[in-house]
Design a protein around this motif. Structure first.
Motif: not given
Lengths: 334, 279
Positions: A6, A43-45, A53-54, A56, A288, B105-108, B110-111, B153-156, B198-199, B202-203, B205
């Motif tokens: 994006h 943005r918050l949070n 990972r991706s 932008k 980690d 939104p955070d589009i993290v 793949e689609h 929540l977070s944007p992702h 998959a997230l 990843f989380l 940890t």
């Protein structure tokens, strides 16, 4: 940089040639129009590591703040007129020890496209600098790695050309990139210092995710030196890993075996240090990494290794470095 | 990772209830809720306010909000006929028509879906009501959903998927047609929902497991640690696990000691610090 899924574009940024160039470079990236980059970046949070990972790209127009005075955490190498600018926010690499994880709310990359405004402000700052006997010293790869992004937008090259034509300006381009070929076509100029951050092979592999290997960095440095560039070597941050003394002295020996010592412009040496608030934020997002959970000592708003450890590290490594470089050309950050 | 779907209409929810074999739950008296695996579902009712209320009600009681993804899924209109009826979109920007505020939104993941912006209105609209410069999708819920979801929540973790049901020409869309539009996109929607698994890995940890957190909590209560001392203890414990690779069971012996004042508490805390951190 192979791709961005994006690209967020400020409406105002679209009219700039750099934006056009980037949109052509990434034709398959989804384009999202935004009013102001902070709507997305601020943005918050946001979760820095998930965003890594991706990542932008955000194209924005910077409105003021084209130069800043250097902070206490940075290194002005004794230059009195020390400034930095922020042409980009964030970096393509993802080093475990990087303070940007705690400083910025987002891992997404912001590129400011109104380069001419930065140039104009720099010309003005040079003319109005306080200490006229010294040049204006400007770090242009601050809070980012400009050379690592050179294949997307050649900002390093633009700034080298700008500096070369601007009296009383000295710029530092700090990088971990091995992409020297991107600026190889330019004539070396005494108004530019190319500063490479170097870490032992093992440290680079484990803690400098996405960054080129030590070998590739050394090759790039040697080539730059051969082409006549002023090259600064930054052994910073030094990490207190297991057998750190052996690992780092061995590494320095290797560096100076490979590089022509007489062509090193200067050296910086510093142990890991970070703003305490940044470290607190980073620790919330990632549990980690051993280097982030070291039992640090807090001094004011800075965390670093305990005083005895810091002294031990600096003393040992400075002794090693002075075998190759005169002490007056070594800037130390304890 | 827990996944929660929020739809406006029961007709939008019905295909999910059947596909995921969800069971009606009495979680809320006035908001229909269906639980199951791997998703739960809530029918908010029409409008951004109802969507916000349902979303906030659900998320306010989440014990592990970092482990949740919410999906607003439903039908929408389109201002342009460059898209197809029945086409599923991943929404990458939501604009609230009333306030002008935008949500991203955070589009993290793949689609392969097409993406679009979407504008949320307070009432049903037709082409005639439109700001001419706007081109994209239109609904009545998404901005309320985002406003509420991003509070927790977070944007992702906030996802909006919309299926084009009409071109804002005033046509009436019956329940069967609504359900049909969702059913036809079920495979793609399920693919998107699954990709958020998959997230989860990843989380995960944290070097401290649930038992270790429990032990630290016991120590904290036992020594009456302050909130910040407790969090300090957790960080020391992480450092110990990472650097010394030892077991935190060495701390359990301290549960036999008791403290009667702050000074004693601080002394024991220093002992714990020394045990965990000193070389």
């Amino acid at each position: 940089m192979s791709k961005f899924s994006h690209i967020y574009i400020e409406d105002e940024a679209l009219g700039y040639p750099i934006s056009t160039r980037i949109l052509e470079r990434f034709p398959n990236a989804k384009r999202v129009w935004i009013g102001d980059y902070k709507e997305v970046f601020g943005r918050l949070n946001q979760h820095f590591q998930i965003q890594k990972r991706s990542v932008k790209l955000i194209l924005a127009v910077k409105k003021g703040g084209y130069l800043y005075r250097g902070s206490d955490f940075s290194q002005g190498f004794g230059y009195k007129n020390f400034y930095y600018n922020t042409l980009m926010l964030n970096c393509v690499y993802n080093c475990d020890y990087c303070y940007l994880q705690g400083m910025y709310p987002s891992a997404n990359m912001v590129l400011f496209v109104n380069l001419e405004d930065f140039f104009e402000a720099t010309r003005k700052a040079v003319a109005e600098r306080k200490y006229k006997s010294e040049p204006l010293y400007l770090s242009v790869s601050y809070n980012t790695d400009l050379l690592a992004f050179e294949s997307v937008v050649p900002y390093t090259a633009y700034w080298i050309e700008f500096a070369d034509a601007c009296d009383d300006l000295l710029i530092e381009v700090r990088t971990k990139s091995a992409n020297y070929k991107a600026i190889k076509h330019l004539k070396a100029t005494p108004r530019v210092i190319l500063a490479w951050t170097l870490s032992p092979r093992k440290v680079a592999e484990v803690y400098e995710k996405g960054a080129p290997s030590l070998d590739r960095r050394l090759e790039a440095i040697r080539e730059a030196m051969e082409d006549g560039w002023q090259v600064r070597l930054c052994f910073d941050p030094v990490l207190r890993i297991r057998n750190w003394n052996y690992v780092y002295t061995d590494f320095m020996e290797e560096v100076f075996r490979y590089l022509p010592v007489e062509k090193v412009y200067d050296v910086s040496l510093g142990v890991f240090r970070m703003n305490a608030d940044y470290l607190r934020r980073i620790r919330k997002l990632r549990q980690d990494s051993d280097i982030l959970f070291y039992p640090f000592e807090v001094r004011g708003d800075t965390v670093s290794y305990p005083l005895l450890h810091r002294k031990e590290m600096i003393s040992s490594l400075l002794e090693k470095l002075t075998q190759y470089i005169p002490e007056e050309r070594i800037a130390v950050w304890e | 990772m827990r996944k929660i779907i929020i739809t406006a209409l029961h007709a939008e929810a019905k295909p999910f209830i059947e596909f995921f074999n969800l069971k009606k739950s009495n979680l809320f008296a006035k908001i229909p809720f269906y639980s199951g695996e791997p998703v739960s579902l809530c029918v908010s009712g029409i409008g951004k306010m109802r969507s916000a209320i349902a979303t906030a009600s659900l998320l306010a009681q989440e014990k592990e909000p970092h482990n949740v993804v919410v999906f607003n899924i439903g039908i929408c209109g389109s201002t342009t006929k460059e898209v197809n009826l029945g086409e599923l979109f991943f929404v990458n920007k939501v604009i609230d028509h009333g306030s002008g505020r935008s949500y991203y939104p955070d589009i993290v993941i793949e689609h392969n879906l097409p993406e679009s912006q979407l504008m949320t209105f307070d009432k049903p609209v037709t082409q005639l009501d439109f700001p001419q410069e706007y081109k994209g999708l239109v609904d009545m819920e998404a901005s309320g959903f985002f406003e509420a979801a991003l509070t927790f929540l977070s944007p992702h973790q906030v996802v909006c998927l919309k299926i084009v049901s009409d071109f804002l020409e005033g046509e009436v869309i019956n329940k069967a047609k609504v359900s049909g539009l969702v059913e036809r996109n079920m495979e793609a929607i399920n693919g998107i929902i699954s990709s958020y698994d998959a997230l989860c890995s990843f989380l995960a940890t944290d070097v401290l497991d649930a038992n270790e957190h429990s032990l630290l909590e016991q120590l904290s209560m036992h020594f009456r640690l302050t909130f910040s001392q407790y969090h300090q203890l957790i960080e020391w414990a992480r450092s110990y696990k990472i650097h010394k690779k030892g077991s935190l069971e060495i701390l359990r012996q301290y549960l036999q000691y008791s403290v009667s004042d702050k000074r004693e508490r601080n002394n024991y805390l220093e002992k714990l610090r020394s045990l965990l951190l000193d070389e």
